[in-house]
Motif scaffolding. Structure first.
Motif: not given
Ligand code: S3P
Length: 429
Positions: A329, A368, A370
């Protein structure tokens, strides 16, 4: 206009990127304020910097531009005349904000506007301190948005504590401060890019820098200079990431500006596992530059925030793309400024890359991401934002199949030959 791009097999070769946008704008503005003939080599003939030239020409400054060479016949601040029409900055936030600092000290009336993106961007961050210095400013929502009108004149110095780390705010106040009585200072929460400070010294101005505070004494005269503009690290960033992501690639980008207030991208890519090296490091007009060699490499996720953000604010779209291909991440935080760039870049980055298969959550001050997610070709849109258009072109190089980028012409703002340079590096045989 649309651009089709298919997945690249690998990228190879040596290129140069156009001149640094921030430095090109400042060279025109300071050349116009100086007395004598200033020459600029390596100027970026992108739409933003051409807007700066045309605004100053409208105010009577003699500027001749041919490709990347510009000659400015400056007559000092007395050489400016009141323009007979509205000054149009196009898409350029740097033009409107820095130029406002100059106009604030000039006797006369000036109206400024830009395109639909400029109309949404906050101007009060600059106009408020300029009003405190004595300029009369108006605009929509009490001078917060374009069209802006400035009635300039006698200014007095201020000690400004800036709530944001912004080189545009800092530069506008310093350029106004040059025309004010007394000593003007700007203190930032984090240090933003310092091209104004460096270039003022090239034009013979005394400037004091103590940590996050910059100050100068007003009424100093600028002396004409010969400016050599290094390649723009913000443009190089697209090819650096491309070479990291397309398997088997190796490219060299020559003569890239290495100002430490701009090299956050290199620190982050190295932390992610990039294989890159800097060669031929040298200095030009108080600005460092180098050649960058980048090889393909596997990447890992990182956390990006704090004082790093102003050092890579314009590179966050392409860093977000790199993060979609990193294991784990990546968190981008403290970057709410992304919302007030040419587009809301938190929304445009996440929205467009999601169409290609990325897994990105938006937050109030960042994203964020991933990783690692394979990307697939899709129909995507630059939203008229040059850096979103170029980021999507690099995403297309690693996406399976074909990608169509709508509104491709946005790249002309900072990198008119971007698609041609990319094609040169592609070896799809
Ligand atoms: C710039 C400063 C930065 C940057 C912009 C150019 C400049 O904006 O994002 O592309 O040339 O001063 P802020 O100063 O608003 O952070």
């Amino acid at each position: 206009m649309e651009q089709q791009i298919i997945q690249s097999k690998r990228l190879k070769g040596t290129i140069r990127v156009p001149g640094d946008k921030s430095i090109s704008h400042r060279a025109i503005m300071m050349g116009a304020m100086a007395e004598g003939v200033t020459t600029v080599d390596g100027f970026l003939p992108g739409e933003d910097c051409l807007s700066t030239i045309s605004c100053f020409q409208q105010m009577g400054v003699d500027i001749k531009q041919e490709g990347s060479r510009v000659v400015i016949h400056g007559k000092g601040l007395k050489g400016f005349k009141e323009p007979a029409a509205v000054l149009d900055v196009g898409n350029s936030g740097t033009t409107i904000r820095l130029m406002s600092g100059i106009l604030a000290g000039l006797p006369g009336h000036f109206c400024i506007q830009g395109d639909a993106s400029i109309a949404k961007r906050p101007m009060n961050r600059v106009m408020k301190p300029l009003m405190q210095m004595g300029a009369t400013v108006d605009g929509r929502e009490n001078g917060s948005f374009t069209p802006i009108s400035i009635r300039g004149g006698a200014l007095h110095s201020i000690d400004f504590l800036s709530p944001i780390a912004s080189a545009q705010v800092k530069s506008a106040i310093l350029l106004a401060g040059l025309q004010a009585d007394g000593r003007t200072s700007v203190t930032e929460p984090e240090r933003s890019r310092d091209h104004t400070e460096r270039m003022l010294q090239t034009f013979g101005v005394d400037i004091e820098i103590e940590g996050k505070k910059v100050s100068l004494l007003g009424k100093q005269r600028l002396k004409a200079a010969s400016i050599k503009v290094p390649g723009d690290i913000s443009s190089a960033a697209f090819f650096m990431v491309a070479s990291m992501l397309v398997p088997d690639s190796c490219i060299t980008i020559q003569s890239v500006g290495m100002n430490p207030t701009r090299t956050g991208i290199i620190d982050v890519l190295e932390q992610m596992g990039a294989r890159l090296s800097l060669q031929n490091q040298r200095m030009q007009n108080f600005e460092p530059e180098a050649d960058i060699e980048v090889h393909a490499a596997p990447l890992k996720g990182v956390v990006i925030g704090g004082s790093l953000i102003p050092r890579l604010i314009d590179e966050l779209p392409i860093i977000a793309l790199a993060a979609t291909q990193a294991e784990g991440t990546t968190i981008i935080k403290d970057a709410a400024e992304l919302k007030v760039k040419e587009t809301n870049r938190i929304d445009t980055v996440a929205g467009e890359l999601t169409k290609m298969g990325a897994n990105i959550e938006t937050t109030s001050d960042g994203m964020i991401i991933h990783g690692k997610t394979p990307l697939k070709g899709a129909r995507v849109n630059s939203h008229g934002d040059h850096r979103i258009g170029m980021m999507l072109a690099i995403a297309s190089c690693i996406a399976e199949g074909e990608t169509v980028i709508e509104n491709k012409e946005a790249v002309k703002v900072s990198f008119p030959e971007f698609f041609e340079s990319l094609q040169m590096l592609q070896e799809n045989e």
